[in-house]
Write a protein that holds these residues in place. Structure first.
Motif, PDB file in Angstrom:
ATOM      1  N   THR A 145       0.770  -1.166  -0.079  1.00 51.61           N
ATOM      2  CA  THR A 145      -0.137  -0.086   0.017  1.00 51.61           C
ATOM      3  C   THR A 145       0.694   1.283  -0.005  1.00 51.61           C
ATOM      4  OG1 THR A 145      -0.346  -0.330   2.378  1.00 51.61           O
ATOM      5  CG2 THR A 145      -2.068  -1.167   1.015  1.00 51.61           C
ATOM      6  N   MET A 161      -1.182  -4.793   3.195  1.00 48.32           N
ATOM      7  CA  MET A 161      -2.428  -5.302   3.475  1.00 48.32           C
ATOM      8  C   MET A 161      -2.301  -6.548   4.229  1.00 48.32           C
ATOM      9  SD  MET A 161      -4.746  -3.162   3.039  1.00 48.32           S
ATOM     10  CE  MET A 161      -6.318  -3.947   3.426  1.00 48.32           C
ATOM     11  N   LEU A 187      -2.726   0.793   5.820  1.00 51.73           N
ATOM     12  CA  LEU A 187      -2.834   1.742   4.647  1.00 51.73           C
ATOM     13  C   LEU A 187      -2.130   2.808   4.717  1.00 51.73           C
ATOM     14  CD1 LEU A 187      -6.780   2.323   5.699  1.00 51.73           C
ATOM     15  CD2 LEU A 187      -5.921   0.596   4.240  1.00 51.73           C
ATOM     16  N   ASP A 188      -1.235   3.144   5.485  1.00 54.83           N
ATOM     17  CA  ASP A 188      -0.262   4.489   5.536  1.00 54.83           C
ATOM     18  C   ASP A 188       0.506   4.370   6.641  1.00 54.83           C
ATOM     19  OD1 ASP A 188       0.998   6.555   4.069  1.00 54.83           O
ATOM     20  OD2 ASP A 188      -0.626   7.928   4.274  1.00 54.83           O
ATOM     21  N   SER A 202      -4.029   1.752  10.376  1.00 57.44           N
ATOM     22  CA  SER A 202      -4.697   0.552   9.636  1.00 57.44           C
ATOM     23  C   SER A 202      -6.218   0.557   9.631  1.00 57.44           C
ATOM     24  CB  SER A 202      -4.074  -0.689  10.515  1.00 57.44           C
ATOM     25  OG  SER A 202      -4.717  -1.799  10.434  1.00 57.44           O
ATOM     26  N   ASP A 203      -6.495  -0.488   8.803  1.00 60.23           N
ATOM     27  CA  ASP A 203      -8.045  -0.666   8.827  1.00 60.23           C
ATOM     28  C   ASP A 203      -8.694  -1.283  10.042  1.00 60.23           C
ATOM     29  OD1 ASP A 203      -9.063  -0.044   6.317  1.00 60.23           O
ATOM     30  OD2 ASP A 203      -8.834  -1.691   5.512  1.00 60.23           O
TER      31      ASP A 203
END
Length: 212
Positions: A145, A161, A187-188, A202-203
């Motif tokens: 990502t 991911m 995610l970043d 994170s998610d």
């Protein structure tokens, strides 16, 4: 509140990435219409534009971009599975092709003539930008990502991911460290100036701090 400066009109689809050049003299943006535009921030004028009308450039949306330290070279990633290296004078220098799915993140090394591209297919590719040749392919277990080169270093860090943070030595292709802690995809992230600390988002709804 700062003063309103300009509206930059030129893309025909959502803008996905953008940044100032290191000197601050230009803004560069990429969009889902496959266009890359170099802007004058004072006048909002288009200084240079690359579009899908040129078959050598991206034929699908741009996802990411990076600018060389001297502001002369731009690297872009795209949903068309390629990365393109272009010069600000309008020259398309080459195409970096080693992915089977969208290229989601790109970066240029400060110290060596190397580039990195990360893809949804889990590959992290290291390229020699002098020869446009692939040096090595590194792997995550899921989509890459984000990636960042360490300042003044051949080291780089990537997140995925697959819930991991990985630090790599681009000279050897070795994975120097793997950090785990998230329950869902990352995610970043932000990297400290000396490369010793990473903050991830994170998610799973958490931000974590890792020492590298």
């Amino acid at each position: 509140m700062g003063d309103f400066m300009n509206v930059f009109n030129g893309h025909s689809a959502p803008v996905t990435c953008g940044q100032f050049t290191h000197s601050g003299r230009n803004i560069i943006s990429g969009a889902e219409d496959g266009t890359l535009i170099v802007w004058d921030p004072k006048t909002a004028a288009v200084v240079r534009q690359f579009t899908s009308a040129d078959e050598r450039f991206h034929q699908e949306g741009i996802t990411s971009l990076a600018v060389s330290r001297d502001d002369q070279v731009i690297l872009t990633g795209s949903m068309d599975t390629t990365a393109k290296l272009v010069h600000v004078n309008g020259t398309i220098l080459g195409s970096l092709e080693n992915s089977t799915e969208s290229v989601e993140c790109v970066g240029l090394c400060d110290t060596l003539s190397l580039a990195a591209t990360g893809s949804v297919d889990g590959s992290l590719s290291i390229w020699d930008i002098n020869t446009m040749r692939l040096r090595t392919t590194l792997k995550h277990d899921d989509s890459v990502t984000r990636l960042k080169w360490h300042k003044d270093s051949p080291m780089l860090t990537s997140v995925s991911m697959d819930c991991t943070v990985r630090m790599w030595d681009s000279r050897t292709g070795d994975c120097v460290r793997v950090s785990r802690g998230h329950q869902e995809g990352i995610l970043d992230f932000a990297l400290s100036n000396d490369g010793s600390m990473v903050v991830t988002a994170s998610d799973d709804g958490c931000c974590l701090v890792f020492a590298q």
